[in-house]
Motif scaffolding. Structure first.
Motif, PDB file in Angstrom:
ATOM      1  N   CYS A  46      -4.322  -0.524  -6.974  1.00 18.86           N
ATOM      2  CA  CYS A  46      -3.404   0.619  -7.050  1.00 18.86           C
ATOM      3  C   CYS A  46      -2.824   0.724  -8.469  1.00 18.86           C
ATOM      4  O   CYS A  46      -2.553  -0.288  -9.116  1.00 18.86           O
ATOM      5  CB  CYS A  46      -2.328   0.535  -5.983  1.00 18.86           C
ATOM      6  N   ALA A  47      -2.694   1.947  -8.915  1.00 15.49           N
ATOM      7  CA  ALA A  47      -2.268   2.152 -10.299  1.00 15.49           C
ATOM      8  C   ALA A  47      -0.802   1.788 -10.485  1.00 15.49           C
ATOM      9  O   ALA A  47      -0.422   1.158 -11.465  1.00 15.49           O
ATOM     10  CB  ALA A  47      -2.512   3.607 -10.691  1.00 15.49           C
ATOM     11  N   THR A  48       0.031   2.201  -9.528  1.00 20.79           N
ATOM     12  CA  THR A  48       1.468   1.915  -9.653  1.00 20.79           C
ATOM     13  C   THR A  48       2.010   1.345  -8.357  1.00 20.79           C
ATOM     14  O   THR A  48       1.728   1.869  -7.273  1.00 20.79           O
ATOM     15  CB  THR A  48       2.251   3.204  -9.985  1.00 20.79           C
ATOM     16  N   LEU A  49       2.790   0.286  -8.503  1.00 17.72           N
ATOM     17  CA  LEU A  49       3.508  -0.261  -7.344  1.00 17.72           C
ATOM     18  C   LEU A  49       4.972   0.088  -7.534  1.00 17.72           C
ATOM     19  O   LEU A  49       5.582  -0.295  -8.535  1.00 17.72           O
ATOM     20  CB  LEU A  49       3.336  -1.779  -7.283  1.00 17.72           C
ATOM     21  N   VAL A  50       5.509   0.876  -6.585  1.00 17.04           N
ATOM     22  CA  VAL A  50       6.922   1.247  -6.671  1.00 17.04           C
ATOM     23  C   VAL A  50       7.662   0.501  -5.567  1.00 17.04           C
ATOM     24  O   VAL A  50       7.413   0.731  -4.385  1.00 17.04           O
ATOM     25  CB  VAL A  50       7.109   2.766  -6.452  1.00 17.04           C
TER      26      VAL A  50
ATOM     27  N   LEU B   5      -0.459   9.967  -9.574  1.00 20.56           N
ATOM     28  CA  LEU B   5      -1.588  10.440  -8.764  1.00 20.56           C
ATOM     29  C   LEU B   5      -2.805  10.872  -9.578  1.00 20.56           C
ATOM     30  O   LEU B   5      -3.944  10.648  -9.144  1.00 20.56           O
ATOM     31  CB  LEU B   5      -1.142  11.551  -7.810  1.00 20.56           C
ATOM     32  N   PRO B   6      -2.634  11.462 -10.746  1.00 23.38           N
ATOM     33  CA  PRO B   6      -3.843  11.798 -11.519  1.00 23.38           C
ATOM     34  C   PRO B   6      -4.655  10.562 -11.887  1.00 23.38           C
ATOM     35  O   PRO B   6      -5.861  10.642 -12.103  1.00 23.38           O
ATOM     36  CB  PRO B   6      -3.283  12.474 -12.775  1.00 23.38           C
ATOM     37  N   LEU B   7      -4.011   9.399 -11.938  1.00 21.99           N
ATOM     38  CA  LEU B   7      -4.716   8.182 -12.343  1.00 21.99           C
ATOM     39  C   LEU B   7      -5.240   7.386 -11.153  1.00 21.99           C
ATOM     40  O   LEU B   7      -6.261   6.727 -11.228  1.00 21.99           O
ATOM     41  CB  LEU B   7      -3.767   7.269 -13.137  1.00 21.99           C
ATOM     42  N   GLY B   8      -4.493   7.413 -10.068  1.00 14.83           N
ATOM     43  CA  GLY B   8      -4.904   6.596  -8.920  1.00 14.83           C
ATOM     44  C   GLY B   8      -3.802   6.528  -7.876  1.00 14.83           C
ATOM     45  O   GLY B   8      -2.907   7.370  -7.836  1.00 14.83           O
ATOM     46  N   ASP B   9      -3.886   5.481  -7.050  1.00 15.87           N
ATOM     47  CA  ASP B   9      -2.963   5.351  -5.915  1.00 15.87           C
ATOM     48  C   ASP B   9      -1.591   4.831  -6.324  1.00 15.87           C
ATOM     49  O   ASP B   9      -1.458   4.066  -7.277  1.00 15.87           O
ATOM     50  CB  ASP B   9      -3.525   4.354  -4.900  1.00 15.87           C
ATOM     51  N   VAL B  10      -0.596   5.247  -5.547  1.00 17.37           N
ATOM     52  CA  VAL B  10       0.753   4.680  -5.681  1.00 17.37           C
ATOM     53  C   VAL B  10       1.036   3.949  -4.379  1.00 17.37           C
ATOM     54  O   VAL B  10       0.833   4.511  -3.305  1.00 17.37           O
ATOM     55  CB  VAL B  10       1.824   5.784  -5.818  1.00 17.37           C
ATOM     56  N   ILE B  11       1.487   2.723  -4.469  1.00 11.25           N
ATOM     57  CA  ILE B  11       1.971   2.062  -3.251  1.00 11.25           C
ATOM     58  C   ILE B  11       3.479   1.995  -3.344  1.00 11.25           C
ATOM     59  O   ILE B  11       4.040   1.518  -4.344  1.00 11.25           O
ATOM     60  CB  ILE B  11       1.377   0.647  -3.116  1.00 11.25           C
ATOM     61  N   VAL B  12       4.121   2.516  -2.309  1.00 15.53           N
ATOM     62  CA  VAL B  12       5.586   2.454  -2.265  1.00 15.53           C
ATOM     63  C   VAL B  12       5.944   1.363  -1.271  1.00 15.53           C
ATOM     64  O   VAL B  12       5.594   1.434  -0.097  1.00 15.53           O
ATOM     65  CB  VAL B  12       6.185   3.804  -1.833  1.00 15.53           C
ATOM     66  N   LEU B  13       6.616   0.354  -1.770  1.00 15.26           N
ATOM     67  CA  LEU B  13       7.012  -0.768  -0.917  1.00 15.26           C
ATOM     68  C   LEU B  13       8.515  -0.684  -0.683  1.00 15.26           C
ATOM     69  O   LEU B  13       9.298  -0.772  -1.627  1.00 15.26           O
ATOM     70  CB  LEU B  13       6.621  -2.079  -1.610  1.00 15.26           C
ATOM     71  N   ALA B  14       8.897  -0.465   0.578  1.00 13.79           N
ATOM     72  CA  ALA B  14      10.326  -0.313   0.900  1.00 13.79           C
ATOM     73  C   ALA B  14      10.817  -1.543   1.634  1.00 13.79           C
ATOM     74  O   ALA B  14      10.191  -2.004   2.581  1.00 13.79           O
ATOM     75  CB  ALA B  14      10.523   0.923   1.769  1.00 13.79           C
ATOM     76  N   SER B  15      11.935  -2.084   1.206  1.00 12.26           N
ATOM     77  CA  SER B  15      12.496  -3.254   1.878  1.00 12.26           C
ATOM     78  C   SER B  15      14.008  -3.170   1.762  1.00 12.26           C
ATOM     79  O   SER B  15      14.568  -3.336   0.683  1.00 12.26           O
ATOM     80  CB  SER B  15      11.973  -4.525   1.202  1.00 12.26           C
TER      81      SER B  15
ATOM     82  N   ARG C 145      -3.531   8.558  -3.791  1.00 12.49           N
ATOM     83  CA  ARG C 145      -2.738   8.773  -2.566  1.00 12.49           C
ATOM     84  C   ARG C 145      -1.449   7.985  -2.689  1.00 12.49           C
ATOM     85  O   ARG C 145      -1.397   6.995  -3.434  1.00 12.49           O
ATOM     86  CB  ARG C 145      -3.495   8.254  -1.348  1.00 12.49           C
ATOM     87  N   VAL C 146      -0.452   8.414  -1.947  1.00  9.53           N
ATOM     88  CA  VAL C 146       0.792   7.634  -1.933  1.00  9.53           C
ATOM     89  C   VAL C 146       0.798   6.863  -0.626  1.00  9.53           C
ATOM     90  O   VAL C 146       0.756   7.450   0.459  1.00  9.53           O
ATOM     91  CB  VAL C 146       2.039   8.537  -2.005  1.00  9.53           C
ATOM     92  N   ARG C 147       0.838   5.552  -0.714  1.00  7.94           N
ATOM     93  CA  ARG C 147       0.812   4.728   0.494  1.00  7.94           C
ATOM     94  C   ARG C 147       2.156   4.050   0.670  1.00  7.94           C
ATOM     95  O   ARG C 147       2.823   3.708  -0.306  1.00  7.94           O
ATOM     96  CB  ARG C 147      -0.269   3.651   0.397  1.00  7.94           C
ATOM     97  N   LEU C 148       2.495   3.857   1.930  1.00  9.34           N
ATOM     98  CA  LEU C 148       3.798   3.234   2.224  1.00  9.34           C
ATOM     99  C   LEU C 148       3.581   1.867   2.855  1.00  9.34           C
ATOM    100  O   LEU C 148       2.767   1.706   3.756  1.00  9.34           O
ATOM    101  CB  LEU C 148       4.561   4.125   3.212  1.00  9.34           C
ATOM    102  N   VAL C 149       4.319   0.897   2.374  1.00 10.15           N
ATOM    103  CA  VAL C 149       4.369  -0.412   3.033  1.00 10.15           C
ATOM    104  C   VAL C 149       5.835  -0.711   3.259  1.00 10.15           C
ATOM    105  O   VAL C 149       6.651  -0.558   2.349  1.00 10.15           O
ATOM    106  CB  VAL C 149       3.729  -1.517   2.149  1.00 10.15           C
ATOM    107  N   GLU C 150       6.154  -1.104   4.482  1.00  7.05           N
ATOM    108  CA  GLU C 150       7.581  -1.276   4.801  1.00  7.05           C
ATOM    109  C   GLU C 150       7.823  -2.705   5.266  1.00  7.05           C
ATOM    110  O   GLU C 150       7.094  -3.208   6.113  1.00  7.05           O
ATOM    111  CB  GLU C 150       7.917  -0.296   5.924  1.00  7.05           C
ATOM    112  N   GLU C 151       8.812  -3.358   4.707  1.00  6.99           N
ATOM    113  CA  GLU C 151       9.214  -4.668   5.224  1.00  6.99           C
ATOM    114  C   GLU C 151      10.454  -4.465   6.063  1.00  6.99           C
ATOM    115  O   GLU C 151      11.460  -3.925   5.599  1.00  6.99           O
ATOM    116  CB  GLU C 151       9.495  -5.647   4.067  1.00  6.99           C
TER     117      GLU C 151
END
Ligand SMILES: Cc1cc2nc3c(=O)[nH]c(=O)nc-3n(C[C@H](O)[C@H](O)[C@H](O)COP(=O)(O)OP(=O)(O)OC[C@H]3O[C@@H](n4cnc5c(N)ncnc54)[C@H](O)[C@@H]3O)c2cc1C
Length: 717
Positions: free
Chosen positions: A593-597, A670-680, A707-713
């Motif tokens: 993934c290009a960016t981890l937020v 998004l123009p470069l690749g995926d974003v993973i959004v990690l919420a905790s 794509r913007v993907r969500l991961v939730e803790e």
């Protein structure tokens, strides 16, 4: 079951007859189970009665020709001619002997002198009429058909409930056009079924709203159960049981409900185990598995109630008798216990009295499984194999407990060093252990319930910083379809980087820890300190030269239970047992993934640190942290992260506007690749992030290939 049917048909007709050795049933008619039976015939009586054995042998000879092999008839004679108990007498004659003797009674046309009727009296060797035999044959074959469906459907239910998630997981291999994929993920995967709430419970803690993906799975599971409960019956008319077709249909349905309930018991155990293979294979989170555990449990209890209610209604005329039978009473008690579990597991109880919930849940579940087993055993012994369902559920339960114990004992007794950060937060260090993900901590000295344990995310472990933690995420990534090609070089680069990394300077110096450990006199811990395990941290200053030991670091927030006891403990070092490790968050394809937020709230920072530490080597990593405590922010050493290139934004006592963050990050990446959004963090924040991710996926229709993907803790389940 009931093989060969032709012989069972003979037995089932002849055994309705009164024999010379039958005894009169003197019990009050109202107390008897079946008002047609005014006498009882023991297995001994059948085994010794000439008339019965000879008539049976002749019936088999007449009706089984061409329908059964000789060895099948011999087996039937030895095992089932006088009944189907596991311990019973053998017939007085072998099949051949009985047949020969019977044929001495036949006339020239080969006919016996009398014809047996249903529920008559058998005084002389008699034959069974073709009409009666046919009726018995079709009644039994219908029963066999339905019984076989019971077990097939039970197995099918288990297989489908396991296969569906795996199939859904494999669907990820199918590459849709980016736009479709964004919409599918947003609308089916991440959106709450209705409204915005998912982590935040419904008013009055009525429950949680599942995501649409979860709701689809739950609905499929319920529909599947209903279909399997309603189809696959045959009821012959007329039948030898003297019951109406609707009565037979409902009896079969009651038994089907019982078997499906057992199958769901197994699925429940599969979903709730901490050592959950389903989590490993599907990458669904443990909190999702626990959600399914609860829904499957509701279906399991509903089916147990259907089973009990139908049998109860069918036996209303004989209830006085039924309540003298142990298997019946145990069945009633077990279903009652299942029903008690429901209110004790309600979200309101889990939130307010978690320990009451856990302890009652374990004890009640144990007695439910035991009750199911004895209910079956007392009714059928081990005759029909129904107990295997209970064994399967018990095996999964015991297997998980065993693995937990192995993991717990493997860690040994350690010492936890408590460092108060402020009134609300503390840091805990457990030297001598290395792990990633989360672990369950037991503080036997603090609680009168030494088995009490709670999950905590490992914020750092010196060893974890590159080796174990990265390994965990690599594993997640390597199972992903995309990126596996271009991911390998990235990981190789990472390995090169790793060799050049400096040591992480930890907040607590080894010497201060050592003095506290001496106070706690943890033998294994001090061993760990004597043999420091130096593992480098990327872009660390590398200059300090201070040796680092392997150890786990947690940041904890004071609640009302064990965490409050930790805060109030007069000791700074307490005994601790560590059960784990359990897998870190399943972050899909993190390396590619290009960016981890990472969006963290308060102590939720613990769960995001390992992901940041791992991702900053391969892509852009950003942290937005909202925290009420400046002291906590100061306590978490963010300098190392900054040096490693992580963009860090912190707000004290103020909230991030998460939808702005997510849409900004999405627009940039998004123009470069995926974003993973990690919420905790807190539930409200988690729901805001979820809504923002859905919105970003739906609205940025022309924003490139990512794509913007969500991961939730989630910190509670
Ligand atoms: C995977 C995971 C990782 C976590 N990591 C951290 C962390 O790093 N730092 C941190 O401060 N907290 C973390 N938590 C939350 C932490 O486990 C609970 O807050 C803690 O158990 C509360 O203990 P208590 O006895 O003081 O709580 P109580 O005052 O009894 O309860 C407070 C709240 O926590 C919930 N809770 C209590 N015990 C548990 C439990 N065993 N499992 C799930 N929920 C529970 C209760 O339902 C209640 O809503 C994590 C939770 C999970 C599930």
């Amino acid at each position: 079951m009931y093989r060969p049917l032709c012989a069972f048909a003979c037995r089932d007709i002849l055994s309705t007859n009164r024999l010379a050795c039958s005894t009169t049933n003197h019990e009050d008619k109202a107390k008897r189970h079946n008002d047609q039976v005014e006498f009882e015939t023991s297995a001994h009586c059948y085994a010794e009665d000439n008339v019965y054995l000879l008539s049976l042998a002749q019936c088999i000879e007449t009706h089984c020709s061409g329908l059964a092999e000789r060895w099948e008839l011999d087996r039937f004679w030895a095992l089932d001619a006088v009944g189907s108990q596991s311990v019973q007498p053998q017939p007085a004659y072998a099949f051949d002997e009985a047949l020969q003797s019977a044929q001495n009674h036949t006339d020239e046309a080969g006919r016996l002198p009398s014809v047996a009727t249903l529920h008559g009296t058998l005084t002389i060797v008699s034959e069974v009429s073709g009409q009666d035999w046919q009726m018995a044959f079709s009644s039994i074959s219908d029963s066999v058909y339905v019984e076989e469906r019971h077990s097939q459907y039970g197995i099918l239910l288990i297989v489908l409930i396991i296969v569906i998630p795996l199939a859904v997981h494999l669907l990820r291999l199918v590459r849709l056009p980016t736009l479709w994929e964004r919409k599918t993920v947003a609308l089916l995967g991440h959106s709450a079924l209705f409204g915005k709430r998912h982590a935040v419970p419904l008013p009055y803690d009525l429950g949680v709203v599942p995501t649409r993906g979860q709701a689809a799975f739950i609905t499929s599971m319920i529909v599947l159960n209903l279909c399997l409960l309603l189809i696959g019956y045959r009821v012959a008319e007329p039948n030898i049981y003297g019951q109406t077709a609707s009565y037979r249909f409902l009896s079969h349905m009651a038994n089907r409900a019982g078997i499906l309930s057992f199958a769901n018991l197994t699925l429940m155990m599969l979903c709730c185990g901490r050592n959950n293979l389903a989590v490993r294979f599907t990458k669904w989170s443990y909190s999702t598995m626990l959600l399914y555990h609860r829904w499957i449990a509701h279906v399991c209890i509903f089916e147990a109630l259907v089973h009990g209610t139908i049998h109860f209604i069918h036996h209303i005329p004989y209830l006085a008798h039924k309540f003298t039978q142990a298997y019946w009473n145990l069945g009633v008690i077990t279903v009652g216990l299942m029903c008690v579990v429901v209110p004790l597991s309600a979200l309101a109880v889990r939130k307010r009295a978690y320990e009451l919930f856990v302890d009652s849940h374990v004890v009640l579940s144990f007695f439910v499984v035991l009750g199911c087993y004895h209910h079956i055993y007392m009714k059928f012994q081990h005759e029909w194999g129904y107990e295997n369902w209970v064994y399967l559920a018990a095996f999964l339960w015991a297997g998980d407990r065993l693995l937990r114990t192995v993991k717990l004992l493997g860690g040994g007794i350690r010492t936890a060093v408590i460092t108060h950060i402020d009134d609300e937060y503390a840091r805990i260090d457990i030297p001598g252990v290395k792990a990633s993900g989360h672990v369950y901590l037991y503080f036997p000295g603090l609680s009168w319930r030494p088995w009490q344990n709670h999950p905590f995310s490992i914020a750092a472990s010196v060893h974890e910083s590159i080796s174990s933690d990265d390994h965990a995420y690599e594993e997640t990534a390597s199972n992903e379809e995309t990126g596996s090609e271009h991911q390998r070089p990235l990981l190789a680069e990472k390995a090169d980087d790793q060799n050049q990394l400096g040591a992480l300077k930890r907040e607590s110096s080894s010497s201060s820890l050592a003095s506290l450990l001496a106070e706690g006199s943890g033998r294994s811990s001090s061993t760990a300190l004597e043999k420091p395990d130096v593992t480098p941290w990327p872009h660390g200053d590398g200059q300090s030269g201070s040796p680092q030991s392997t150890g786990l670091t947690f940041y904890i927030r004071r609640q009302r239970g064990i965490t409050a006891q930790l805060f109030d403990s007069p000791h700074q070092a307490v005994k601790v047992l560590v059960e784990g490790p359990y897998r870190p968050l399943p972050i899909p394809n993190i390396a590619a993934c290009a960016t981890l937020v990472c969006i963290a709230g308060g102590v939720g920072i613990s769960a995001v640190l390992p992901a940041l530490r791992s991702h900053c080597l391969v892509g852009r990593s950003v942290l937005y942290w909202g925290c009420r405590s400046q002291a906590l922010v100061d306590a978490v050493d963010m300098d190392a992260f900054r040096r490693a290139g992580v963009e860090i934004h912190v707000k004290i006592n103020a909230r991030w506007i998460v939808h702005e963050i997510v849409s900004e990050e999405a627009r940039a990446t998004l123009p470069l690749g995926d974003v993973i959004v990690l919420a905790s963090g807190p539930n409200e924040m988690a729901d805001d992030v979820r809504a923002a991710v859905v919105r970003a996926n739906l609205t940025m229709s022309h924003a490139g290939r990512g794509r913007v993907r969500l991961v939730e803790e989630s910190f509670s389940w």
